[in-house]
Design a protein around this motif. Sequence first.
Motif, PDB file in Angstrom:
ATOM      1  N   ASN A  64       0.864  -1.294   0.031  1.00 58.00           N
ATOM      2  CA  ASN A  64       0.132   0.029   0.008  1.00 58.00           C
ATOM      3  C   ASN A  64       0.827   1.400   0.005  1.00 58.00           C
ATOM      4  O   ASN A  64       0.358   2.269  -0.460  1.00 58.00           O
ATOM      5  CB  ASN A  64      -0.860   0.044   1.317  1.00 58.00           C
TER       6      ASN A  64
ATOM      7  N   TRP B  96       2.631   1.641  -3.271  1.00 60.47           N
ATOM      8  CA  TRP B  96       1.368   1.927  -4.494  1.00 60.47           C
ATOM      9  C   TRP B  96       1.285   3.697  -4.385  1.00 60.47           C
ATOM     10  O   TRP B  96       1.287   4.290  -5.192  1.00 60.47           O
ATOM     11  CB  TRP B  96       0.418   1.052  -4.234  1.00 60.47           C
ATOM     12  N   ALA B  97       0.907   3.728  -2.925  1.00 63.30           N
ATOM     13  CA  ALA B  97       0.641   5.417  -2.556  1.00 63.30           C
ATOM     14  C   ALA B  97       1.582   6.103  -2.704  1.00 63.30           C
ATOM     15  O   ALA B  97       1.348   7.352  -3.022  1.00 63.30           O
ATOM     16  CB  ALA B  97       0.113   5.537  -1.544  1.00 63.30           C
TER      17      ALA B  97
ATOM     18  N   VAL C 115      -4.613  -3.130   3.231  1.00 64.57           N
ATOM     19  CA  VAL C 115      -4.821  -2.362   4.430  1.00 64.57           C
ATOM     20  C   VAL C 115      -6.517  -2.265   4.810  1.00 64.57           C
ATOM     21  O   VAL C 115      -6.883  -2.258   5.850  1.00 64.57           O
ATOM     22  CB  VAL C 115      -4.345  -0.923   4.581  1.00 64.57           C
ATOM     23  N   VAL C 116      -7.156  -2.337   3.638  1.00 61.12           N
ATOM     24  CA  VAL C 116      -8.468  -2.465   3.764  1.00 61.12           C
ATOM     25  C   VAL C 116      -9.024  -3.970   4.018  1.00 61.12           C
ATOM     26  O   VAL C 116      -9.999  -4.213   4.992  1.00 61.12           O
ATOM     27  CB  VAL C 116      -9.457  -1.740   2.746  1.00 61.12           C
TER      28      VAL C 116
ATOM     29  N   VAL D 182     -11.780  -5.686   6.909  1.00 60.28           N
ATOM     30  CA  VAL D 182     -12.888  -6.437   6.550  1.00 60.28           C
ATOM     31  C   VAL D 182     -12.855  -7.771   7.066  1.00 60.28           C
ATOM     32  O   VAL D 182     -13.651  -8.297   7.822  1.00 60.28           O
ATOM     33  CB  VAL D 182     -13.163  -6.440   5.013  1.00 60.28           C
TER      34      VAL D 182
ATOM     35  N   VAL E  76     -17.035  -9.993   1.014  1.00 58.51           N
ATOM     36  CA  VAL E  76     -16.496 -10.159  -0.341  1.00 58.51           C
ATOM     37  C   VAL E  76     -16.928  -8.760  -1.048  1.00 58.51           C
ATOM     38  O   VAL E  76     -16.193  -8.013  -1.881  1.00 58.51           O
ATOM     39  CB  VAL E  76     -17.358 -11.187  -1.173  1.00 58.51           C
ATOM     40  N   ASP E  77     -18.397  -8.494  -0.611  1.00 59.04           N
ATOM     41  CA  ASP E  77     -18.745  -7.110  -1.374  1.00 59.04           C
ATOM     42  C   ASP E  77     -17.815  -5.900  -1.083  1.00 59.04           C
ATOM     43  O   ASP E  77     -17.759  -5.085  -1.919  1.00 59.04           O
ATOM     44  CB  ASP E  77     -20.233  -6.990  -0.972  1.00 59.04           C
ATOM     45  N   GLU E  78     -17.661  -5.859   0.383  1.00 57.87           N
ATOM     46  CA  GLU E  78     -17.006  -4.605   0.691  1.00 57.87           C
ATOM     47  C   GLU E  78     -15.346  -4.456  -0.052  1.00 57.87           C
ATOM     48  O   GLU E  78     -15.034  -3.549  -0.612  1.00 57.87           O
ATOM     49  CB  GLU E  78     -16.937  -4.456   2.195  1.00 57.87           C
TER      50      GLU E  78
ATOM     51  N   ASP F  29     -14.250  -1.801  -2.955  1.00 58.44           N
ATOM     52  CA  ASP F  29     -13.081  -1.078  -2.443  1.00 58.44           C
ATOM     53  C   ASP F  29     -12.072  -1.050  -3.678  1.00 58.44           C
ATOM     54  O   ASP F  29     -11.551  -0.138  -4.173  1.00 58.44           O
ATOM     55  CB  ASP F  29     -12.386  -1.596  -1.127  1.00 58.44           C
TER      56      ASP F  29
ATOM     57  N   LYS G  43     -13.401   1.164  -6.357  1.00 55.53           N
ATOM     58  CA  LYS G  43     -13.066   2.287  -5.817  1.00 55.53           C
ATOM     59  C   LYS G  43     -11.767   2.936  -6.211  1.00 55.53           C
ATOM     60  O   LYS G  43     -11.500   4.176  -6.452  1.00 55.53           O
ATOM     61  CB  LYS G  43     -13.323   2.658  -4.560  1.00 55.53           C
ATOM     62  N   ASN G  44     -10.862   1.967  -6.195  1.00 54.57           N
ATOM     63  CA  ASN G  44      -9.210   2.273  -6.374  1.00 54.57           C
ATOM     64  C   ASN G  44      -8.839   1.890  -7.978  1.00 54.57           C
ATOM     65  O   ASN G  44      -7.623   1.724  -8.042  1.00 54.57           O
ATOM     66  CB  ASN G  44      -8.645   1.444  -5.288  1.00 54.57           C
ATOM     67  N   ASN G  45     -10.016   1.785  -8.735  1.00 51.92           N
ATOM     68  CA  ASN G  45      -9.535   1.743 -10.141  1.00 51.92           C
ATOM     69  C   ASN G  45      -8.644   0.055 -10.006  1.00 51.92           C
ATOM     70  O   ASN G  45      -7.513  -0.115 -10.730  1.00 51.92           O
ATOM     71  CB  ASN G  45      -8.681   2.368 -10.888  1.00 51.92           C
TER      72      ASN G  45
ATOM     73  N   TYR H 169      -6.697  -1.078  -7.929  1.00 51.46           N
ATOM     74  CA  TYR H 169      -5.072  -1.034  -7.375  1.00 51.46           C
ATOM     75  C   TYR H 169      -4.096  -0.859  -8.286  1.00 51.46           C
ATOM     76  O   TYR H 169      -3.034  -1.731  -8.076  1.00 51.46           O
ATOM     77  CB  TYR H 169      -4.871  -1.781  -6.159  1.00 51.46           C
TER      78      TYR H 169
ATOM     79  N   HIS I 194       1.560   1.891 -10.354  1.00 52.81           N
ATOM     80  CA  HIS I 194       1.931   2.870 -11.317  1.00 52.81           C
ATOM     81  C   HIS I 194       3.392   3.034 -11.631  1.00 52.81           C
ATOM     82  O   HIS I 194       4.240   2.593 -10.543  1.00 52.81           O
ATOM     83  CB  HIS I 194       1.547   4.370 -10.228  1.00 52.81           C
TER      84      HIS I 194
END
Lengths: 357, 292, 418
Positions: free
Chosen positions: C94, C97-98, C375-376, C380, C402-404, C408, C411-413, C415, C418
């Motif tokens: 994480n 990546w960030a 991290v998410v 969960v 699983v849905d959560e 996520d 929402k983060n394309n 992950y 880059h």
Amino acid sequence: MASKFTLSNRTGWLMAGPAIALIAGFVILPFFLAVGFSFTNQRLVSPNPAEFTGLANYRQLLGLGVLHLDPLKDAAGATVLDDQGQPKLPELRSITRKNPDYPQFDGMREWFSWSSGAGRTYVLASDVVFMKAIVNTVLFVIVVAPVQGGLALGLALLINQRLRGINVYRAIYFMPVVVSIVVVSLLWSFIYDEKQGILNNLLGALSFGALPRVDWLGNPATALASIIFMSIWQAVGFHMVIWLSGLQTISPTLYEAAAIEGSSKWQTFRYITWPGLKNTAILVLVVITMQAFGLFSQINVMTQGGPLDSTQTIVFQAVQRGYGKQDISGGSAISVILFVLVLSVSLIQRYLTRERN
Amino acid sequence: MAQTTPDNRGLRLVVRYTVLTLIAAIFSFPLIFMIMSSFKPAEQLLADAHTIRALLPIGDISLNNYFDAFKRAPVGLFVFNSVLVTSVTVVLSLALCSAAAFAFTFVQWKGRDLALTVILATLIVPFETIAIPLLLEASKLPWIGASGITYGWINSYRVQIVPFIADGLTIYLFVQYFKDLPGELIEAARVEGASWFAIYRRIVMPLSGPVLATAAILKFLAMYNQYLWPIMVTQEEQYRPVMVGLQYFFQLNRAWGEIMAYLSLITVPVLAFYLYLQKAFIASIASTGVKG
Amino acid sequence: MKHLKWSAATIALIGWGGMASATETLTMWYHGAGNEVESKIIHQIIDDFNASQKDWKVELQSFPQAAYNDSVTAGALAGNLPDILDVDGPNMPNWAWAGYMQPLTIDESKITGFLPGTKGMYNGKLYSIGLWDAAISLVTRKSILADLKLRTPTLDKPWSGDEFEAALKAAKASGKYKFALDLGTAWTGEWYPYAFSPFLQSFGGDIIDRTSYATAEKALNGDGAMAWGKWWQHLFKDGYAQAKQDGADRDNGFNTGEYAFSWNGNWAALGALKAYNDVVFLPAPDFGKGSKIGAASWQFGVSAKSAHPDGASKFIGFAIQDKYLAQFSNGIGLIPATTSAAAMVDNYKDGGPLSVFFAYSNKEGMVRPVTPGYVVESKVFEKAAGDIANGAEVGATLDAAVDEINADIKKNNGYAPH
């Protein structure tokens, strides 16, 4: 008071200006930033640029649906029964997980349900945890605001007597207030512990062993109540002091007059004390309500929202998402929802406590 | 009261003191538990926790936990930082917020009602919900110091102080209190030509003992107990306050004796502050008692 | 900020006069505040490094572990990170990546013998390296095994799920223990995925589908995961373990005879050895897909913003010498990252009382999902495991998890790196 003697734009801005500027800079501006985040998919940390997503965060948080399911019928039209001989319903997950016939329920979960007719009616929510957080928070406020305010007034009246050593008692009642809520939560975690907590032993001794041991924070039925009790214990002394300072503003001559006219204690309270406490009452109610809506530290230290979401709260969810799960946009949307909720409540409060002239 | 016989009165006194004492027991036992535990080794502390022994100074009593706590973390530094940040904030807050409340209550000016409404609305915003935007803002703010203009307030005392000087709650407390003061008195003073500042300083402030004490206590507590914000903005140990210091004690195996000692240590300054204010509080009530 | 300005000034100086002999300051953040032994060792390493050469001077800033990750995140948001970072293994992807971390530039040959869990690889690059790893074992006593008439499992032949079940049953039936198994549910946070997701993996499930890292569907709610969830729930429902445990029970319960078995890390092993003279550390049970434990502990890496990655890498290269690995192991009981360092530590050398942990780490160790989304996902998973332990319906809980996770990732394309 509107007279030319009290009119002064310059004085007003000069005296209020610094405080206004600081609040604008350090509360209002960050709040508007949060409002802005709530309409995007902004992450706490991410190399991806944030995109405008409109109301998506709000839809995700507040999405609700109602669904009625009838028992399954076999080919002959007879009701299918399950192992226990009960009518068998279609599996809920077959409808809420990628079912093209029910796109409106996709990703939703059961919040609560009840039997209706031969089948069952379900209320589905796209974020069940958040729904529970709202319910718990509102419950907390509804219990804490009147109970804490009332107990605090009782204590204030009790402590407002002329008795030798009363200051010592006043200091003791106030003591929990000066202890950090984090510290208080740690101490009470010990006290509530099923095995090592003194509370179970105390209750056991008082009831001669009749009361069973309870895992106060580990049981979904008692966890929120335990936190409510502790929160009141911690904060009631503060509101006692506010009531006290209100009591002190009532002129002793009024009491003397009442005594001369021979009014009873209740009459004195009803017709002299209570009317004299009006502004204080509004203050106490507003402060407790605001603080209660912000319930966070106790949850963070003691239960983390568990067991089984029985102590989830709105602010805990906002922090959990914003920081823990790095979803600052979702966390911000929760903040905005909380703001709107509390604003409505306080407008109602204000309407109910308005001057009736 | 005139009819009460001496016997009756004695009995009533006993009842009163019993009630007062029982309530006092409910309010004090967790704190007695904390203080007593701070003198016990961890194993004994846990073994005692579920019995009445938890509230008594018996067994293996020593100051070892305190010595160990000072060894584990610079406790003195944390307390110093907290007291410094807290007291500066309290003093500035009382000055600015009472002045603002004075202007809101007694002075007529353009924009007053709107400004007050907006400030009261900020009461609704819990700090946790704006912490991240505030961090982003604080990391870019300019400051003029010895080395000219610098940007970024992270790692400083000011980042722990300035954002918290003015707040809606303190202003609201003052406004509610000022409303009960006799407004005619202020108007009369104006008619006689007193300046606004003189009225604020010589008439209103001397009458404000109780609300000053209340506001000071509230602000002190809020500041002293800050946790989330200091974690975000104090990367150097030299600026860390007591609640961040508490984290030093949460190692994998928690040394509960030391934790209790640390908790006792950081609670004492606040108790002292309260006891001091209580005296001032009562004195001010005694001197200004009659009004309304 | 101070050092950045200082280095800018130095760079200007170098440019001006062409002299390259000035000492540059490197800042470093570490999670050991409040831990005396750990602080002492890390300071020792830094002093040795500063004395060993003239180009770099490392300055340490210690944070309490409980607040460390929040501090780093806040530091990154505020644009205020040090040169050298300490990172918990599973969080590294994480941070990489960030954009708070950059790849290490240390000589591959220096780390060839390192335990697999100590190498922080992401996207095919080494971002972080650990001086130690940690491992979990099933702690019990020889006398308990004999008393309950249980076979002693080995790394080559661990207990099967059925054997483990029988062991728990026997312990409960004996009536000698408050609970058969101490799982450490008192420790919230990362302990849950670290200690309990290996059970899930042994059942054939996982937190996420590791072939794509794009979905948790089937991994966390498929057959393996459902079997895990039912097994996990029965541990609590049938009274083998506590869904809510108090911290003191976790710390001392096994050592005072309250539990027959304890699922605990090597860092707690010394306490158990002190309490009993016949402690044994057993490998994890095999529920079908092999016996698994979590791998990867705290590691060192270089911050992306560092103006001196060469110096930072040099320090890390210096810190991973065997003697320091051995010092950390002696000081806080962790598994040294290399066999040669292990040989220098009484507990971990061949025949040492903790040497089995080295073998477990090497053979059973499995890193947690190597993805920025971890991290998410870890949070969960923690919630799902906690809810199931408290009686929530297994299928619905896992579906929700699983849905959560999938939401996520979306929402983060995805992950995407880059």
